[in-house]
Write a protein that holds these residues in place. Sequence first.
Motif, PDB file in Angstrom:
ATOM      1  N   MET A 187      23.467  35.793  27.879  1.00  0.00           N
ATOM      2  CA  MET A 187      23.645  35.374  29.253  1.00  0.00           C
ATOM      3  C   MET A 187      25.004  34.726  29.447  1.00  0.00           C
ATOM      4  SD  MET A 187      21.218  33.161  31.709  1.00  0.00           S
ATOM      5  CE  MET A 187      21.343  31.453  31.274  1.00  0.00           C
ATOM      6  N   LEU A 188      25.353  33.895  28.495  1.00  0.00           N
ATOM      7  CA  LEU A 188      26.586  33.150  28.667  1.00  0.00           C
ATOM      8  C   LEU A 188      27.813  34.049  28.596  1.00  0.00           C
ATOM      9  CD1 LEU A 188      25.645  30.066  26.550  1.00  0.00           C
ATOM     10  CD2 LEU A 188      25.947  30.191  29.013  1.00  0.00           C
ATOM     11  N   SER A 189      27.732  35.051  27.750  1.00  0.00           N
ATOM     12  CA  SER A 189      28.909  35.892  27.612  1.00  0.00           C
ATOM     13  C   SER A 189      28.935  36.963  28.696  1.00  0.00           C
ATOM     14  CB  SER A 189      28.923  36.522  26.222  1.00  0.00           C
ATOM     15  OG  SER A 189      27.740  37.263  26.048  1.00  0.00           O
ATOM     16  N   SER A 190      27.847  37.075  29.415  1.00  0.00           N
ATOM     17  CA  SER A 190      27.853  38.083  30.454  1.00  0.00           C
ATOM     18  C   SER A 190      28.383  37.473  31.744  1.00  0.00           C
ATOM     19  CB  SER A 190      26.446  38.623  30.669  1.00  0.00           C
ATOM     20  OG  SER A 190      25.973  38.276  31.927  1.00  0.00           O
ATOM     21  N   ASN A 191      28.587  38.324  32.702  1.00  0.00           N
ATOM     22  CA  ASN A 191      29.164  37.845  33.945  1.00  0.00           C
ATOM     23  C   ASN A 191      28.180  37.137  34.861  1.00  0.00           C
ATOM     24  OD1 ASN A 191      31.733  38.531  33.396  1.00  0.00           O
ATOM     25  ND2 ASN A 191      31.640  40.527  34.382  1.00  0.00           N
ATOM     26  N   VAL A 192      26.911  37.314  34.599  1.00  0.00           N
ATOM     27  CA  VAL A 192      25.948  36.695  35.499  1.00  0.00           C
ATOM     28  C   VAL A 192      26.167  35.219  35.674  1.00  0.00           C
ATOM     29  CG1 VAL A 192      23.865  38.058  35.618  1.00  0.00           C
ATOM     30  CG2 VAL A 192      24.349  36.681  33.586  1.00  0.00           C
ATOM     31  N   ILE A 193      26.777  34.597  34.687  1.00  0.00           N
ATOM     32  CA  ILE A 193      26.940  33.170  34.854  1.00  0.00           C
ATOM     33  C   ILE A 193      27.760  32.883  36.103  1.00  0.00           C
ATOM     34  CG2 ILE A 193      26.854  32.829  32.349  1.00  0.00           C
ATOM     35  CD1 ILE A 193      29.750  31.778  32.649  1.00  0.00           C
ATOM     36  N   GLY A 194      28.464  33.889  36.543  1.00  0.00           N
ATOM     37  CA  GLY A 194      29.217  33.732  37.777  1.00  0.00           C
ATOM     38  C   GLY A 194      28.322  33.529  38.984  1.00  0.00           C
TER      39      GLY A 194
ATOM     40  N   ALA B 213      31.790  25.927  27.400  1.00  0.00           N
ATOM     41  CA  ALA B 213      32.898  26.760  27.861  1.00  0.00           C
ATOM     42  C   ALA B 213      32.589  27.440  29.192  1.00  0.00           C
ATOM     43  CB  ALA B 213      33.231  27.807  26.805  1.00  0.00           C
ATOM     44  N   SER B 214      31.323  27.554  29.509  1.00  0.00           N
ATOM     45  CA  SER B 214      30.972  28.202  30.765  1.00  0.00           C
ATOM     46  C   SER B 214      31.501  27.410  31.950  1.00  0.00           C
ATOM     47  CB  SER B 214      29.459  28.344  30.896  1.00  0.00           C
ATOM     48  OG  SER B 214      28.886  27.076  31.195  1.00  0.00           O
TER      49      SER B 214
ATOM     50  N   MET C  82      42.936  36.961  38.353  1.00  0.00           N
ATOM     51  CA  MET C  82      43.179  38.367  38.028  1.00  0.00           C
ATOM     52  C   MET C  82      44.656  38.684  38.180  1.00  0.00           C
ATOM     53  SD  MET C  82      41.191  41.640  39.411  1.00  0.00           S
ATOM     54  CE  MET C  82      41.816  43.310  39.291  1.00  0.00           C
ATOM     55  N   GLU C  83      45.209  38.096  39.205  1.00  0.00           N
ATOM     56  CA  GLU C  83      46.630  38.290  39.436  1.00  0.00           C
ATOM     57  C   GLU C  83      47.427  37.743  38.253  1.00  0.00           C
ATOM     58  OE1 GLU C  83      49.290  37.954  43.487  1.00  0.00           O
ATOM     59  OE2 GLU C  83      47.106  37.925  43.412  1.00  0.00           O
ATOM     60  N   ASP C  84      47.029  36.600  37.779  1.00  0.00           N
ATOM     61  CA  ASP C  84      47.696  35.991  36.642  1.00  0.00           C
ATOM     62  C   ASP C  84      47.634  36.900  35.425  1.00  0.00           C
ATOM     63  OD1 ASP C  84      48.043  33.887  38.298  1.00  0.00           O
ATOM     64  OD2 ASP C  84      46.420  32.667  37.448  1.00  0.00           O
ATOM     65  N   VAL C  85      46.461  37.450  35.215  1.00  0.00           N
ATOM     66  CA  VAL C  85      46.297  38.353  34.080  1.00  0.00           C
ATOM     67  C   VAL C  85      47.261  39.521  34.230  1.00  0.00           C
ATOM     68  CG1 VAL C  85      44.739  39.962  32.934  1.00  0.00           C
ATOM     69  CG2 VAL C  85      43.904  37.750  33.704  1.00  0.00           C
TER      70      VAL C  85
ATOM     71  N   ARG D 113      42.085  37.505  27.377  1.00  0.00           N
ATOM     72  CA  ARG D 113      41.590  36.530  26.406  1.00  0.00           C
ATOM     73  C   ARG D 113      42.360  35.212  26.497  1.00  0.00           C
ATOM     74  NH1 ARG D 113      40.565  39.186  21.168  1.00  0.00           N
ATOM     75  NH2 ARG D 113      38.625  39.628  22.295  1.00  0.00           N
ATOM     76  N   GLU D 114      43.647  35.335  26.537  1.00  0.00           N
ATOM     77  CA  GLU D 114      44.453  34.113  26.541  1.00  0.00           C
ATOM     78  C   GLU D 114      44.223  33.263  27.782  1.00  0.00           C
ATOM     79  OE1 GLU D 114      48.475  35.155  25.881  1.00  0.00           O
ATOM     80  OE2 GLU D 114      48.141  35.700  23.777  1.00  0.00           O
ATOM     81  N   LEU D 115      44.029  33.945  28.880  1.00  0.00           N
ATOM     82  CA  LEU D 115      43.845  33.182  30.114  1.00  0.00           C
ATOM     83  C   LEU D 115      42.374  32.856  30.364  1.00  0.00           C
ATOM     84  CD1 LEU D 115      46.711  34.405  30.379  1.00  0.00           C
ATOM     85  CD2 LEU D 115      46.338  34.379  32.834  1.00  0.00           C
ATOM     86  N   GLY D 116      41.522  33.378  29.488  1.00  0.00           N
ATOM     87  CA  GLY D 116      40.093  33.113  29.669  1.00  0.00           C
ATOM     88  C   GLY D 116      39.590  33.643  30.998  1.00  0.00           C
ATOM     89  N   TYR D 117      40.110  34.780  31.359  1.00  0.00           N
ATOM     90  CA  TYR D 117      39.756  35.334  32.661  1.00  0.00           C
ATOM     91  C   TYR D 117      38.340  35.887  32.710  1.00  0.00           C
ATOM     92  CZ  TYR D 117      39.532  38.838  36.336  1.00  0.00           C
ATOM     93  OH  TYR D 117      39.142  39.619  37.386  1.00  0.00           O
ATOM     94  N   ARG D 118      37.667  35.595  33.785  1.00  0.00           N
ATOM     95  CA  ARG D 118      36.337  36.162  34.053  1.00  0.00           C
ATOM     96  C   ARG D 118      36.328  36.705  35.468  1.00  0.00           C
ATOM     97  NH1 ARG D 118      32.519  32.715  31.414  1.00  0.00           N
ATOM     98  NH2 ARG D 118      31.888  33.743  29.490  1.00  0.00           N
TER      99      ARG D 118
END
Lengths: 335, 335
Positions: A102-109, A131-132, B1-4, B38-43
Amino acid sequence: MEDVAQAAGVSTATVSRFLNSPNRVAKETADRVQRAIRELGYRPNVFAQGLMTRKSHVIGILLPDIHGEFYSELLRGAAAEARRLGYHLLISSESGDGPATMLSSNVIGFMAGLAVMVTEPNEELWQQIKASGLPLVVIDEAIHANGLDRVLVDNASGTREAVNHLLASVRPEDMYFVGGPKGNFDTTERAAVFVQTIAHAGWTPSDEQVRYGEYTVEWGRKAAGALLQRVASRPIGVLAANDEIAFGILQAAQEAHVDVPARLRLVGFDDTRLASLMRPQLSTVRMPTADLGAHAVRVLIDRLAQPQRAGTLTTLPTRLVVRGTSGDPGTESGS
Amino acid sequence: MEDVAQAAGVSTATVSRFLNSPNRVAKETADRVQRAIRELGYRPNVFAQGLMTRKSHVIGILLPDIHGEFYSELLRGAAAEARRLGYHLLISSESGDGPATMLSSNVIGFMAGLAVMVTEPNEELWQQIKASGLPLVVIDEAIHANGLDRVLVDNASGTREAVNHLLASVRPEDMYFVGGPKGNFDTTERAAVFVQTIAHAGWTPSDEQVRYGEYTVEWGRKAAGALLQRVASRPIGVLAANDEIAFGILQAAQEAHVDVPARLRLVGFDDTRLASLMRPQLSTVRMPTADLGAHAVRVLIDRLAQPQRAGTLTTLPTRLVVRGTSGDPGTESGS
DNA sequence: CGCAGAAATGCAAGGGCTTGCATGCCGAGA
DNA sequence: TCTCGGCATGCAAGCCCTTGCATTTCTGCG
């Protein structure tokens, strides 16, 4: 939404306001919008809403497992409270997933916050959770950090009560604690208070008197093997770290024709349904399981509105429920 | 996303493509984007995604209750399967809410589909469910409509097996069925097959032989009251509509010193954990509970991808598990 | 009757992403 | 050498709302 606006003869802004702060729109207009919405069966798009507001009414709950009396009750309490407050629950369990799909998936969004319970101390998982970046509330575990909201169960009060109850008819040297996994938060707390209470009665428990295993019926049966040999002229007292274990002990005792409660006085922990199902019924320490879930959710939601209050610690009381396995109070004959 | 995008020296379009169809972006570029992410921790923002794609990886599951062995097991199976397929579960239960808070709330906007189980036939709720417009799968219930996907349990096979098993040592006129609520889908099916199988053995069951009540231990005890009076020289056979009921019957029998299985042969339904916890252990018809949940989720997700296949009916097998309460097969002495 | 201030409403700018279309580049065939 | 198809990428529109600010309408008071 545009259609609604048109049907009501207003702009989309007004429709939006009608939805979000009805008092900011004239009553008469409100009625028109209301009707238009109903007639067109309009439902705001949650994605667009979320995109704008960065909010959602969904909170995640991460449990070690979904299964079993305890977790399902916890979940029920949590779900009910969430619903009451207009929130919804997205569930995830450790087992079955890799630790935290769950945490690594996008749903946490989607989630506004996260209620977490993990049995085993698990640093990696914990890092992921932090980290979430989600508002957190921790349920019944040792983790302890600044500004972290926690909901705990007051193991001490219940344990003390149970031990003292047993001590009324059992000598301290004949008392035993049958725990769950060594290192488990609850087991550790309960064991500590067990020892302390016995000590208070003037006896220092040996290692034999405090044993660790698992939270299972099987472990209960197994542990009973050793215990039953201790039964002699004097009755022994046993506090199990949960009802499952207690049930195993009871069954083993009955199979060995050791009378409960006459020769073995037993108290469990949790007051699951199992406790009142067995015969004799199990004396046990009642856990406010559903409350635990409900409280966690309540604190979390409160935190969403009032982030500055973070760092709360809630302790829910436990209390002894005396039933058949620890001796009918009226029949107790002292030690 | 723009940053990435900037960090990787590409446009946001490329970042998006990297995320959604990696094969459409040059390997070398992909690596850069990968690193930047990865570096920016983008989600990616799920709201924005959902807004564009109209999709989500969340499915709702609506159960009568969350609590209890059965539902929690169902939920566990469903959650595990969902997770396996990259989906997540949003839960809701009838009880505790007004019928369907979930449905009337906006969260349904998050859901790609809905798995539904309702015990009591409830037309109003069902209308609401349909009105949601969500892809649906119905779990173990009578509802029946064109193009509706359903997952059922094959009550017939297990019931028949159980009845025949009992008939091996009990006369048809000494057979009893103790059901759950009258009108409940499973109870109705099981009762029907019970009657039919007895009829097949050459006896038409009286109303006395088929009783309705609730899915509870208490009802089992109560029902046992009447049953135990029927025990005479010949043993009676009892099929309970679930393990809870069976447990109640067993307890009542034991309290009345009616030997099980010698004088009362008992079979339960569901094979919950309770079944192997009681002594003697309960013979019971095993339900593929977790599978039921898992299948529902699988069908639903499949339907999201292939809407045209709607209208599926899956029937999961049940089978008898013989344990102590129906007579040790080796000890059975015929009727 | 005029005006200030409040109340009601509209305008339009995003929020972060996806995707059709346009562009630029390459190698291959003529 | 020229042309053309295909690949990799960029541009920019648009998904559906919310909300700050501007505008209009109304109210009450001088």
